[in-house]
Motif scaffolding. Structure first.
Motif, PDB file in Angstrom:
ATOM      1  N   GLY A  72       8.389  -2.873  -5.392  1.00 32.97           N
ATOM      2  CA  GLY A  72       7.030  -3.353  -5.208  1.00 32.97           C
ATOM      3  C   GLY A  72       6.898  -4.544  -4.283  1.00 32.97           C
ATOM      4  N   GLU A  73       7.992  -4.937  -3.633  1.00 29.39           N
ATOM      5  CA  GLU A  73       7.983  -6.136  -2.794  1.00 29.39           C
ATOM      6  C   GLU A  73       7.561  -5.870  -1.353  1.00 29.39           C
ATOM      7  N   MET A  74       7.551  -4.611  -0.944  1.00 21.24           N
ATOM      8  CA  MET A  74       7.152  -4.261   0.411  1.00 21.24           C
ATOM      9  C   MET A  74       6.165  -3.096   0.374  1.00 21.24           C
ATOM     10  N   ILE A  75       5.340  -2.998   1.417  1.00 18.73           N
ATOM     11  CA  ILE A  75       4.417  -1.885   1.565  1.00 18.73           C
ATOM     12  C   ILE A  75       4.769  -1.160   2.857  1.00 18.73           C
ATOM     13  N   LEU A  76       5.020   0.131   2.762  1.00 20.94           N
ATOM     14  CA  LEU A  76       5.279   0.963   3.925  1.00 20.94           C
ATOM     15  C   LEU A  76       4.012   1.736   4.243  1.00 20.94           C
ATOM     16  N   SER A  77       3.605   1.730   5.495  1.00 21.30           N
ATOM     17  CA  SER A  77       2.376   2.407   5.885  1.00 21.30           C
ATOM     18  C   SER A  77       2.606   3.184   7.168  1.00 21.30           C
ATOM     19  N   GLY A  78       1.971   4.338   7.258  1.00 18.35           N
ATOM     20  CA  GLY A  78       2.103   5.182   8.435  1.00 18.35           C
ATOM     21  C   GLY A  78       0.747   5.491   9.017  1.00 18.35           C
ATOM     22  N   GLY A  79       0.684   5.579  10.342  1.00 20.50           N
ATOM     23  CA  GLY A  79      -0.584   5.774  11.021  1.00 20.50           C
ATOM     24  C   GLY A  79      -0.712   7.124  11.707  1.00 20.50           C
ATOM     25  N   LYS A  80      -1.909   7.365  12.220  1.00 23.34           N
ATOM     26  CA  LYS A  80      -2.207   8.602  12.930  1.00 23.34           C
ATOM     27  C   LYS A  80      -1.403   8.724  14.209  1.00 23.34           C
ATOM     28  N   ASP A  81      -0.933   7.584  14.743  1.00 26.90           N
ATOM     29  CA  ASP A  81      -0.150   7.586  15.974  1.00 26.90           C
ATOM     30  C   ASP A  81       1.353   7.724  15.721  1.00 26.90           C
ATOM     31  N   GLY A  82       1.760   7.855  14.459  1.00 32.51           N
ATOM     32  CA  GLY A  82       3.157   8.046  14.134  1.00 32.51           C
ATOM     33  C   GLY A  82       3.950   6.782  13.898  1.00 32.51           C
ATOM     34  N   LEU A  83       3.335   5.610  14.050  1.00 29.16           N
ATOM     35  CA  LEU A  83       4.044   4.358  13.808  1.00 29.16           C
ATOM     36  C   LEU A  83       4.109   4.074  12.306  1.00 29.16           C
ATOM     37  N   VAL A  84       5.244   3.535  11.870  1.00 28.91           N
ATOM     38  CA  VAL A  84       5.435   3.135  10.473  1.00 28.91           C
ATOM     39  C   VAL A  84       5.605   1.619  10.435  1.00 28.91           C
ATOM     40  N   ALA A  85       4.821   0.955   9.595  1.00 25.37           N
ATOM     41  CA  ALA A  85       4.894  -0.498   9.449  1.00 25.37           C
ATOM     42  C   ALA A  85       5.434  -0.858   8.074  1.00 25.37           C
ATOM     43  N   VAL A  86       6.215  -1.921   8.028  1.00 27.91           N
ATOM     44  CA  VAL A  86       6.714  -2.471   6.770  1.00 27.91           C
ATOM     45  C   VAL A  86       6.128  -3.871   6.632  1.00 27.91           C
ATOM     46  N   SER A  87       5.344  -4.089   5.586  1.00 30.96           N
ATOM     47  CA  SER A  87       4.617  -5.352   5.423  1.00 30.96           C
ATOM     48  C   SER A  87       4.895  -5.964   4.055  1.00 30.96           C
ATOM     49  N   THR A 141       3.453 -12.356   1.694  1.00 30.19           N
ATOM     50  CA  THR A 141       3.124 -13.224   2.830  1.00 30.19           C
ATOM     51  C   THR A 141       1.990 -12.675   3.695  1.00 30.19           C
ATOM     52  N   GLY A 142       1.711 -11.370   3.554  1.00 30.44           N
ATOM     53  CA  GLY A 142       0.701 -10.754   4.401  1.00 30.44           C
ATOM     54  C   GLY A 142       1.204 -10.451   5.806  1.00 30.44           C
ATOM     55  N   MET A 143       2.491 -10.606   6.027  1.00 33.54           N
ATOM     56  CA  MET A 143       3.073 -10.404   7.354  1.00 33.54           C
ATOM     57  C   MET A 143       3.703  -9.015   7.462  1.00 33.54           C
ATOM     58  N   THR A 144       3.611  -8.442   8.657  1.00 28.82           N
ATOM     59  CA  THR A 144       4.313  -7.199   8.958  1.00 28.82           C
ATOM     60  C   THR A 144       5.677  -7.566   9.516  1.00 28.82           C
ATOM     61  N   ILE A 145       6.740  -7.106   8.849  1.00 30.62           N
ATOM     62  CA  ILE A 145       8.092  -7.540   9.212  1.00 30.62           C
ATOM     63  C   ILE A 145       8.821  -6.543  10.112  1.00 30.62           C
ATOM     64  N   ARG A 146       8.310  -5.306  10.178  1.00 30.49           N
ATOM     65  CA  ARG A 146       9.002  -4.316  10.994  1.00 30.49           C
ATOM     66  C   ARG A 146       8.042  -3.191  11.381  1.00 30.49           C
ATOM     67  N   ILE A 147       8.168  -2.715  12.622  1.00 32.38           N
ATOM     68  CA  ILE A 147       7.439  -1.537  13.092  1.00 32.38           C
ATOM     69  C   ILE A 147       8.466  -0.519  13.569  1.00 32.38           C
ATOM     70  N   LEU A 148       8.375   0.706  13.054  1.00 33.81           N
ATOM     71  CA  LEU A 148       9.292   1.775  13.430  1.00 33.81           C
ATOM     72  C   LEU A 148       8.523   2.823  14.233  1.00 33.81           C
ATOM     73  N   ALA A 149       9.022   3.130  15.433  1.00 36.03           N
ATOM     74  CA  ALA A 149       8.312   4.029  16.343  1.00 36.03           C
ATOM     75  C   ALA A 149       8.995   5.385  16.485  1.00 36.03           C
ATOM     76  N   ASP A 150       9.915   5.709  15.588  1.00 36.33           N
ATOM     77  CA  ASP A 150      10.694   6.944  15.719  1.00 36.33           C
ATOM     78  C   ASP A 150       9.825   8.199  15.679  1.00 36.33           C
ATOM     79  N   HIS A 151       8.726   8.155  14.940  1.00 32.81           N
ATOM     80  CA  HIS A 151       7.834   9.312  14.840  1.00 32.81           C
ATOM     81  C   HIS A 151       6.621   9.183  15.756  1.00 32.81           C
ATOM     82  N   LYS A 152       6.652   8.275  16.691  1.00 32.42           N
ATOM     83  CA  LYS A 152       5.488   8.002  17.536  1.00 32.42           C
ATOM     84  C   LYS A 152       4.956   9.270  18.194  1.00 32.42           C
ATOM     85  N   GLY A 153       3.643   9.426  18.148  1.00 36.86           N
ATOM     86  CA  GLY A 153       2.990  10.564  18.760  1.00 36.86           C
ATOM     87  C   GLY A 153       2.565  11.643  17.790  1.00 36.86           C
ATOM     88  N   SER A 154       2.996  11.548  16.541  1.00 33.39           N
ATOM     89  CA  SER A 154       2.630  12.547  15.548  1.00 33.39           C
ATOM     90  C   SER A 154       2.266  11.859  14.241  1.00 33.39           C
TER      91      SER A 154
END
Length: 280
Positions: free
Chosen positions: A69-84, A88-101
């Motif tokens: 429960g310490e992190m939130i993983l979120s995925g978008g329509k553009d295929g980017l995955v964020a780890v927040s 702290t309210g900060m995004t600590i990592r963006i993963l672009a491996d699925h970008k485009g889908s």
């Protein structure tokens, strides 16, 4: 929680995991992803929003908490995955491996150290609508995130008779450690069991149609699969005995087992059904 967010639609939700001993209204939180790329964390007891973050530039399509429960993983329509971090309210990592889908599924599961020869306190997977699944080992406190496996499932070039492609869905198998289940548009209508240890598909279960939803029971060897043909199939593994149920008014776009595994929630266009499991 009833929360009004003007001009934005909620696209996905996830409960914050809590220890059983601490499970109470004062401990419950829900995270929601919205069409404007924002994430909002709500307190159930106070019925109010506690945190708003904006890690995405496009609509969210999937969201999940880490197992602690310490992190939130979120995925978008553009295929980017964020780890927040909800602390702290900060995004600590963006993963672009699925970008485009668009990301269709995010799921986290606990794992033991050295299970796969990598460091990490949990495994998590991301699935995108182009039939790709990535599996990661992570230790967020040490800022470690390592790609463990990358799956890409083939499909016919020109689907006939389908107005839109069925979703690509994957889930860790609770009763087979190191195994995930995948359904999606492909060469055959089937559910695939993939072993992360053997790096190959180890079992195939034929399905009557392409799946629109998937859920695996955390407490028994049951798998629920929903279809666009208003049908719900309950499979008992490993015998794969199937029971089919009608009653939905449209495509079964959601299947979700309760943590106890004794109940199953399904949803279609205007019907939400609660099923009680009596066998197994």
């Amino acid at each position: 929680v009833s929360a009004l967010v003007p001009l934005q639609s909620c696209q996905c939700l996830a409960w914050k995991p809590c220890p059983i001993v601490a499970w109470g209204a004062e401990d419950q939180h829900v995270v929601a992803g919205y069409s404007d790329g924002t994430i909002r964390v709500f307190s159930i007891s106070r019925t109010e929003m506690e945190l708003k973050m904006h890690p995405h530039a496009v609509a969210l399509t999937a969201i999940a908490y880490s197992t602690d429960g310490e992190m939130i993983l979120s995925g978008g329509k553009d295929g980017l995955v964020a780890v927040s971090s909800p602390r702290t309210g900060m995004t600590i990592r963006i993963l672009a491996d699925h970008k485009g889908s668009p990301i269709t599924v995010l799921q986290c599961t606990r794992k033991q150290y050295r299970d796969f020869g990598v460091e990490g306190g949990e495994l998590w997977l991301a699935t995108s609508s182009d039939r790709r699944v990535s599996v990661w080992a992570s230790d967020w406190l040490k800022d470690k995130c390592e790609l463990l496996d990358w799956l890409s499932f083939p499909a016919p070039a020109g689907p006939e008779g389908l107005s839109s492609l069925p979703p690509s869905l994957a889930a860790f198998c609770p009763w087979e450690p190191g195994t995930l289940v995948y359904v999606g548009f492909g060469m055959q209508k089937e559910a695939l069991f993939y072993s992360l240890h053997k790096k190959k598909v180890v079992e195939k279960i034929s399905l009557p149609y392409f799946a629109t939803s998937l859920s695996l029971s955390p407490a028994a060897r049951f798998m629920a699969v929903g279809f666009g043909e208003r049908l719900l199939r309950l499979l008992c593994c490993p015998t794969n005995d199937a029971q089919d149920y009608a009653g939905h008014d449209d495509a079964v776009h959601l299947c979700c087992f309760a943590p106890s595994g004794r109940r199953l929630l399904t949803a279609s266009h205007s019907a939400v059904l609660l099923w009680e499991l009596t066998g197994g």
